[in-house]
Design a protein around this motif. Structure first.
Motif, short mmCIF file in Angstrom:
data_model
loop_
_atom_site.label_atom_id
_atom_site.label_comp_id
_atom_site.label_asym_id
_atom_site.label_seq_id
_atom_site.Cartn_x
_atom_site.Cartn_y
_atom_site.Cartn_z
N THR A 55 0.81 -1.21 0.00
CA THR A 55 0.00 0.00 0.00
C THR A 55 0.85 1.26 0.00
O THR A 55 0.31 2.36 -0.11
CB THR A 55 -0.91 0.03 1.24
N GLY A 56 2.16 1.11 0.11
CA GLY A 56 3.05 2.26 0.12
C GLY A 56 4.42 1.85 0.60
O GLY A 56 4.63 0.69 1.02
N ALA A 57 5.38 2.77 0.52
CA ALA A 57 6.75 2.46 0.92
C ALA A 57 6.79 1.95 2.36
O ALA A 57 6.28 2.59 3.28
CB ALA A 57 7.62 3.70 0.79
N GLY A 58 7.35 0.76 2.54
CA GLY A 58 7.45 0.17 3.88
C GLY A 58 6.27 -0.64 4.32
O GLY A 58 6.31 -1.26 5.38
N ASN A 59 5.20 -0.66 3.54
CA ASN A 59 4.01 -1.45 3.87
C ASN A 59 3.75 -2.46 2.75
O ASN A 59 3.11 -2.13 1.74
CB ASN A 59 2.78 -0.55 4.05
N VAL A 60 4.25 -3.67 2.94
CA VAL A 60 4.26 -4.67 1.87
C VAL A 60 3.89 -6.03 2.43
O VAL A 60 4.23 -6.36 3.57
CB VAL A 60 5.66 -4.74 1.20
N TRP A 61 3.21 -6.83 1.59
CA TRP A 61 2.88 -8.21 1.92
C TRP A 61 3.42 -9.11 0.81
O TRP A 61 3.51 -8.71 -0.35
CB TRP A 61 1.37 -8.42 1.98
N ALA A 62 3.74 -10.36 1.17
CA ALA A 62 4.03 -11.39 0.18
C ALA A 62 3.53 -12.72 0.72
O ALA A 62 3.55 -12.96 1.93
CB ALA A 62 5.52 -11.47 -0.12
N THR A 69 3.31 -16.44 4.74
CA THR A 69 2.90 -15.03 4.67
C THR A 69 3.96 -14.19 5.36
O THR A 69 4.37 -14.48 6.48
CB THR A 69 1.55 -14.82 5.38
N ILE A 70 4.42 -13.13 4.69
CA ILE A 70 5.33 -12.19 5.32
C ILE A 70 4.77 -10.79 5.13
O ILE A 70 4.01 -10.52 4.20
CB ILE A 70 6.76 -12.27 4.75
N SER A 71 5.14 -9.90 6.04
CA SER A 71 4.69 -8.51 5.92
C SER A 71 5.79 -7.58 6.36
O SER A 71 6.69 -7.95 7.12
CB SER A 71 3.44 -8.27 6.78
N SER A 73 5.98 -3.61 7.79
CA SER A 73 5.22 -2.44 8.23
C SER A 73 6.20 -1.41 8.78
O SER A 73 6.40 -1.31 9.99
CB SER A 73 4.19 -2.82 9.29
N GLY A 74 6.83 -0.68 7.87
CA GLY A 74 7.75 0.37 8.25
C GLY A 74 9.15 -0.09 8.59
O GLY A 74 10.05 0.72 8.75
N GLY A 75 9.38 -1.39 8.68
CA GLY A 75 10.70 -1.90 9.05
C GLY A 75 11.06 -3.12 8.24
O GLY A 75 10.77 -3.19 7.05
N GLU A 76 11.69 -4.10 8.88
CA GLU A 76 12.07 -5.31 8.19
C GLU A 76 10.85 -6.20 7.92
O GLU A 76 9.83 -6.10 8.59
CB GLU A 76 13.09 -6.08 9.01
N PHE A 77 11.00 -7.09 6.94
CA PHE A 77 9.97 -8.10 6.72
C PHE A 77 9.92 -9.04 7.91
O PHE A 77 10.95 -9.39 8.49
CB PHE A 77 10.28 -8.91 5.46
N GLN A 78 8.71 -9.44 8.26
CA GLN A 78 8.49 -10.38 9.35
C GLN A 78 7.55 -11.49 8.88
O GLN A 78 6.64 -11.24 8.10
CB GLN A 78 7.87 -9.67 10.56
N VAL A 79 7.79 -12.69 9.37
CA VAL A 79 6.87 -13.79 9.09
C VAL A 79 5.59 -13.58 9.88
O VAL A 79 5.63 -13.31 11.08
CB VAL A 79 7.50 -15.14 9.43
N ALA A 112 -9.21 -13.47 3.57
CA ALA A 112 -9.05 -12.09 4.05
C ALA A 112 -8.21 -12.12 5.32
O ALA A 112 -8.39 -13.00 6.17
CB ALA A 112 -10.40 -11.45 4.32
N TRP A 113 -7.31 -11.16 5.46
CA TRP A 113 -6.49 -11.07 6.66
C TRP A 113 -7.22 -10.25 7.71
O TRP A 113 -7.54 -9.09 7.48
CB TRP A 113 -5.15 -10.41 6.33
N SER A 114 -7.50 -10.87 8.84
CA SER A 114 -8.18 -10.16 9.93
C SER A 114 -7.78 -10.81 11.24
O SER A 114 -7.54 -12.01 11.31
CB SER A 114 -9.70 -10.21 9.77
N ASN A 115 -7.67 -9.99 12.28
CA ASN A 115 -7.27 -10.49 13.60
C ASN A 115 -5.98 -11.29 13.54
O ASN A 115 -5.82 -12.33 14.18
CB ASN A 115 -8.40 -11.33 14.21
N ASN A 116 -5.06 -10.79 12.72
CA ASN A 116 -3.73 -11.39 12.60
C ASN A 116 -3.74 -12.82 12.09
O ASN A 116 -2.88 -13.63 12.45
CB ASN A 116 -2.98 -11.32 13.93
N GLN A 117 -4.72 -13.15 11.24
CA GLN A 117 -4.72 -14.46 10.61
C GLN A 117 -5.59 -14.43 9.35
O GLN A 117 -6.38 -13.51 9.16
CB GLN A 117 -5.25 -15.53 11.56
#
Length: 308
Positions: A55-62, A69-71, A73-79, A112-117
């Motif tokens: 959705t923008g620089a630093g906010n990415v999903w794969a 699933t990795i994301s 949010s403003g920093g490093e990618f996290q599982v 859909a991603w909701s409630n962290n799952q």
């Protein structure tokens, strides 16, 4: 898709983070580099990433194999833990960092991603293969595959019943595009309309739209099509490479990925190429204003290209 309560942390624990995002941490080198790579400490099969969006620089999903699933949010990618999802994921889209949608690879389920799952979105869509998603908000979600369907927050409605589509993109709820073997379809807020492709176009594989006057479609044999709001034109690329995906930030900053690992770039005047040393096929790519070009390729990792 059968949701088996597999203890996902057993799979995720061996995964390692390599590199850092361009919004923080070490300076990212110019050219191609690895943004995120998965590894297996026990020598087992490593799940691969298959789709990327943000959705923008630093906010990415794969997302990818085995519900991986990795994301960022403003920093490093996290599982991101994905309990209960054991199928491969693809067809990724997001309208903010908390609202992401994906499809079951070679299946019919939309997640859909909701409630962290991940959770299935609506009732099971039996016999309706899913390949791509695009969402304006939580009550305006499209899925394409075997036809095109719409989620209004409560139910799925079949909108286009024929044709097979592999990619979706939209700039607003009244400007959505679907492409694939079924051709080109455009949603104007009330109806889907078929847009004829030039007879010289190759098989269509990817679409990216910035607004109603700025849509890009790519495909086989170097095909690039541009929609200016009224006319669809095929642009010469001087390339015969099969193009797989497309993204950009404006009509003078468009990127396309190819099956040999090449990135094509449009600067508003001409196309130039950047060749990755890995030479792995680019499966999906994404960029936005202020962000690097990020992609997933045949290595299963997230790659990055930083312009000089």
């Amino acid at each position: 898709m059968t949701a088996v309560p597999v203890p996902r942390l057993r799979l995720i624990a061996p995964l390692a983070l390599l590199g850092a995002c361009s919004t923080g941490g070490p300076q990212i080198p110019v050219g191609f580099s690895t943004a995120f790579e998965v590894t297996s400490s026990d020598g087992g099969t490593t799940p691969a990433l298959r789709a990327i969006n943000g959705t923008g620089a630093g906010n990415v999903w794969a997302v990818g194999d085995d519900g991986l699933t990795i994301s960022q949010s403003g920093g490093e990618f996290q599982v991101a833990p994905s309990p209960g999802v054991t199928s491969g994921l693809g067809g990724l889209s997001a309208f903010d960092i908390h609202h992401t949608f994906a499809v079951e690879a070679a299946g019919a389920t939309v997640f859909a991603w909701s409630n962290n799952q991940w959770s299935p979105l609506g009732a099971t869509r039996a016999d309706r293969a899913a390949a791509a998603t695009w969402a304006a908000d939580a009550s305006d979600v499209w899925v394409a595959g075997n036809g095109i369907e719409h989620w209004d927050g409560t139910t799925w409605t079949l909108q286009v019943s024929t044709g097979t589509f592999s990619a979706l993109s939209g700039s607003f709820r009244t400007d959505v595009w679907a492409v694939g073997a079924g051709g080109i379809e455009h949603w104007n807020g009330s109806t889907w309309t078929a847009i004829p492709a030039p007879t010289t176009a190759g098989a269509l594989t990817g679409v990216w739209t910035a607004d109603q006057f700025d849509t890009w479609i790519v495909g086989g044999k170097g095909t690039v099509l541009f929609w200016n709001g009224a006319t669809l034109t095929q642009l010469p690329t001087q390339s015969t490479l099969d193009l797989t995906s497309v993204s950009g930030t404006s009509n003078n900053d468009v990127w396309a990925g190819a099956t040999d690992g090449t990135l094509l770039h449009w600067d508003g005047t001409s196309w130039t190429t950047r060749q990755s040393t890995a030479g792995k096929p680019i499966i999906d790519l994404w960029t936005s204003p202020g962000a690097d070009v990020l992609f997933v390729d045949g290595s299963g990792a997230v790659g990055r290209y930083v312009s000089p």
